[in-house]
Design a protein around this motif. Structure first.
Motif, PDB file in Angstrom:
ATOM      1  N   SER A   1      57.643  62.932  51.803  1.00  0.00           N
ATOM      2  CA  SER A   1      56.849  64.144  52.051  1.00  0.00           C
ATOM      3  C   SER A   1      56.871  65.067  50.825  1.00  0.00           C
ATOM      4  N   TRP A   2      57.996  65.069  50.080  1.00  0.00           N
ATOM      5  CA  TRP A   2      58.086  65.845  48.836  1.00  0.00           C
ATOM      6  C   TRP A   2      57.056  65.351  47.827  1.00  0.00           C
ATOM      7  N   MET A   3      56.981  64.032  47.672  1.00  0.00           N
ATOM      8  CA  MET A   3      56.005  63.444  46.745  1.00  0.00           C
ATOM      9  C   MET A   3      54.581  63.759  47.193  1.00  0.00           C
ATOM     10  N   HIS A   4      54.380  63.708  48.523  1.00  0.00           N
ATOM     11  CA  HIS A   4      53.045  63.988  49.055  1.00  0.00           C
ATOM     12  C   HIS A   4      52.619  65.416  48.725  1.00  0.00           C
ATOM     13  N   ALA A   5      53.592  66.352  48.789  1.00  0.00           N
ATOM     14  CA  ALA A   5      53.271  67.745  48.488  1.00  0.00           C
ATOM     15  C   ALA A   5      52.843  67.880  47.023  1.00  0.00           C
ATOM     16  N   ILE A   6      53.618  67.255  46.120  1.00  0.00           N
ATOM     17  CA  ILE A   6      53.276  67.314  44.693  1.00  0.00           C
ATOM     18  C   ILE A   6      51.912  66.672  44.449  1.00  0.00           C
ATOM     19  N   TRP A   7      51.721  65.517  45.093  1.00  0.00           N
ATOM     20  CA  TRP A   7      50.499  64.737  44.931  1.00  0.00           C
ATOM     21  C   TRP A   7      49.284  65.558  45.367  1.00  0.00           C
TER      22      TRP A   7
ATOM     23  N   ASP B   1      50.224  56.689  49.419  1.00  0.00           N
ATOM     24  CA  ASP B   1      50.715  55.744  50.425  1.00  0.00           C
ATOM     25  C   ASP B   1      50.631  54.325  49.905  1.00  0.00           C
ATOM     26  N   PHE B   2      49.509  54.031  49.248  1.00  0.00           N
ATOM     27  CA  PHE B   2      49.320  52.685  48.704  1.00  0.00           C
ATOM     28  C   PHE B   2      50.366  52.367  47.638  1.00  0.00           C
ATOM     29  N   ILE B   3      50.681  53.372  46.808  1.00  0.00           N
ATOM     30  CA  ILE B   3      51.704  53.160  45.772  1.00  0.00           C
ATOM     31  C   ILE B   3      53.061  52.883  46.428  1.00  0.00           C
ATOM     32  N   PHE B   4      53.382  53.677  47.470  1.00  0.00           N
ATOM     33  CA  PHE B   4      54.638  53.436  48.188  1.00  0.00           C
ATOM     34  C   PHE B   4      54.678  52.026  48.761  1.00  0.00           C
TER      35      PHE B   4
END
Lengths: 117, 350
Positions: free
Chosen positions: B20-26, B37-40
């Motif tokens: 969720s931290w990465m999602h916020a930055i993204w 999500d695809f990268i994960f």
């Protein structure tokens, strides 16, 4: 998200197999020969075709597999909610269901369909 | 240090926090979320591939070493320290071998067979709980997904047997299909009993159901034995190795395969052994749970415990006849599995 991961898994598996074979084709030596491409039959010249009508003794087993696989598919939802349900109804109904299948198995057994000969 | 400990013992929470931290930055960069999500997902797939390949390299060596010990030989001991790199050398050899396609093959089914056999093997890793929250995708149909997707490999085996246009391959493929189909039924019924006890099909849920009470191997001991036997038959290993019985069928359905295509059959075979053991460990031996060591270590310890049992069986018993094989499944295992299911249901009611 979860099923997206499933699709990525499928795609990656395909890429892995195709990639492996492509790398193999890039690296391999190539010395074709008529002898080399004959079907392997312990060194003798192959006799006839192998794509013949094969005696499927397993036909009955395949049929019974379908019956029992469908049974399992029906019982899975029952198994998931079984502990949360009260009363003896779920148990009795499942027992009747299983009993009918056991009758079918006993019938096949009696007819000698489970024998391999 | 604390973070590392959290990652090892309770992986789910830090991983989802990181996500969720990465999602916020993204989102701050104004990029669409599905791309991240695809990268994960790609990272997960690569990690699983690493596990699969390294594990296959090790498990083949392990199996050969155990067979050697049981037959009072030395086993692989030349390539690398203790012969550890033997499998790697074999893989490289297969990679640079010439791929021979016999004249009479059915080109489509011959080529598509390794693909169809390998894909289900790889896809099963999707729901394996390696640790606490450490599962690629925790589907809520977990165990049903495993049953469904492993059933697909039968098609690949039949395609290989038919496409090779070779009598050994055909007989091997037919035998293998019949065998897998027959032993799938007792296996599924045993899994039903486990689902009955845990009340969920989710793999992590089944592990969690074993945390406060005993492992399912105790109440489901008969089920565990049936699962081991049926699982051993599903992966075509001795005493159920009729589909690839060397002395009568050369190599069964993969007789005509060479080079990398053969390597994928081989990889799928040994990975299936690992998967069967991993599922057995998850369903009956409490999965990743255990004291002192991190969950992932326990997962592999339990899995390799089951693998050792299967290797032991393989190198101890002679191959059984085909009529014994079919009758054993339908006349002994199936009634026992049904009985196991009914008794479990009745006991759970009281």
């Amino acid at each position: 998200m979860a099923y997206g991961t499933f699709l990525v898994f499928l795609g990656f598996a395909v890429v892995m197999v195709i990639g492996g074979v492509v790398v193999n084709y890039l690296l391999m030596p190539y010395h074709p020969g008529a002898e080399k491409r004959t079907t392997y039959e312990c060194g003798l010249d192959p006799i006839g075709e192998a794509q013949v009508r094969y005696s499927l003794r397993f036909y009955v087993f395949a049929l019974m597999y379908v019956v029992f696989a469908v049974e399992a598919a029906f019982l899975l939802p029952w198994a998931v909610v079984y502990r949360t349900m009260s009363g003896f109804m779920p148990l009795t109904e499942a027992l009747i269901f299983i009993f009918i299948l056991v009758l079918g198995l006993a019938f096949a057994w009696e007819k000698g369909e489970l024998k391999w000969d | 240090m604390a973070l590392l400990k959290e990652l090892l013992y309770n992986s789910g929470k830090p991983l989802s926090e990181f996500s969720s931290w990465m999602h916020a930055i993204w989102a701050g960069w104004g990029m669409p979320g599905f791309l991240l999500d695809f990268i994960f997902q790609l990272v997960i797939v690569l990690a699983v591939t690493a596990v699969l390949v390294l594990n296959a390299l090790w498990i083949i060596y392990y199996d050969r070493k155990i067979s050697a010990l049981m037959q009072i030989r030395k086993g692989p001991n030349r390539v690398g320290p203790f012969g550890l790199l033997q499998t790697l050398a074999d893989t490289v050899k297969l990679l640079i071998k010439e791929d021979v396609n016999p004249k009479k093959i059915d080109i489509l089914s011959f080529w598509i067979a390794p693909l169809i056999i390998f894909i289900p093997t790889f896809a099963v890793f999707l729901v394996l709980p390696f640790g606490n929250g450490l599962v690629p995708a925790d589907l809520n149909i977990g165990i049903l997904y495993i049953i469904a997707i492993t059933g697909l490999s039968v098609i690949g085996i039949l395609a290989a047997g038919w496409g090779s246009n070779n009598k050994y391959s055909l007989i091997g493929g037919m035998r293998s299909a019949a065998q897998i189909v027959s032993y799938e039924i007792p296996m599924v019924l045993v899994i039903l009993a486990v689902v009955l006890m845990s009340g969920t099909m989710k793999m992590s849920g089944i592990v969690a159901a074993q945390s406060n009470r005993v492992w399912f191997v105790v109440p489901q001991f008969l089920g565990f034995i049936i699962f081991l036997i049926a699982g051993n038959a599903e992966v075509n290993r001795a005493p159920f190795d009729l589909p690839e019985a060397e002395s009568e069928l050369v190599a069964g359905f993969n007789t005509e395969y060479s080079a990398m295509k053969f390597a994928f059959f081989y990889l799928a075979e040994y990975t299936n052994l690992f998967l069967t053991s991993a599922v057995a460990a998850t369903l009956f031996l409490g999965g990743w749970q255990g004291p002192f060591l991190p969950p992932i270590v326990w997962f592999f310890i339990k899995t390799y415990f089951v693998i050792t049992i299967l290797c032991w069986i393989r190198w101890t018993f002679p191959r059984i006849r085909v009529d014994q094989l079919m009758e054993f499944s339908w006349k002994y295992l199936l009634p026992l599995a049904l009985l196991n299911l009914v008794v479990t249901a009745v006991i759970l009611k009281f």
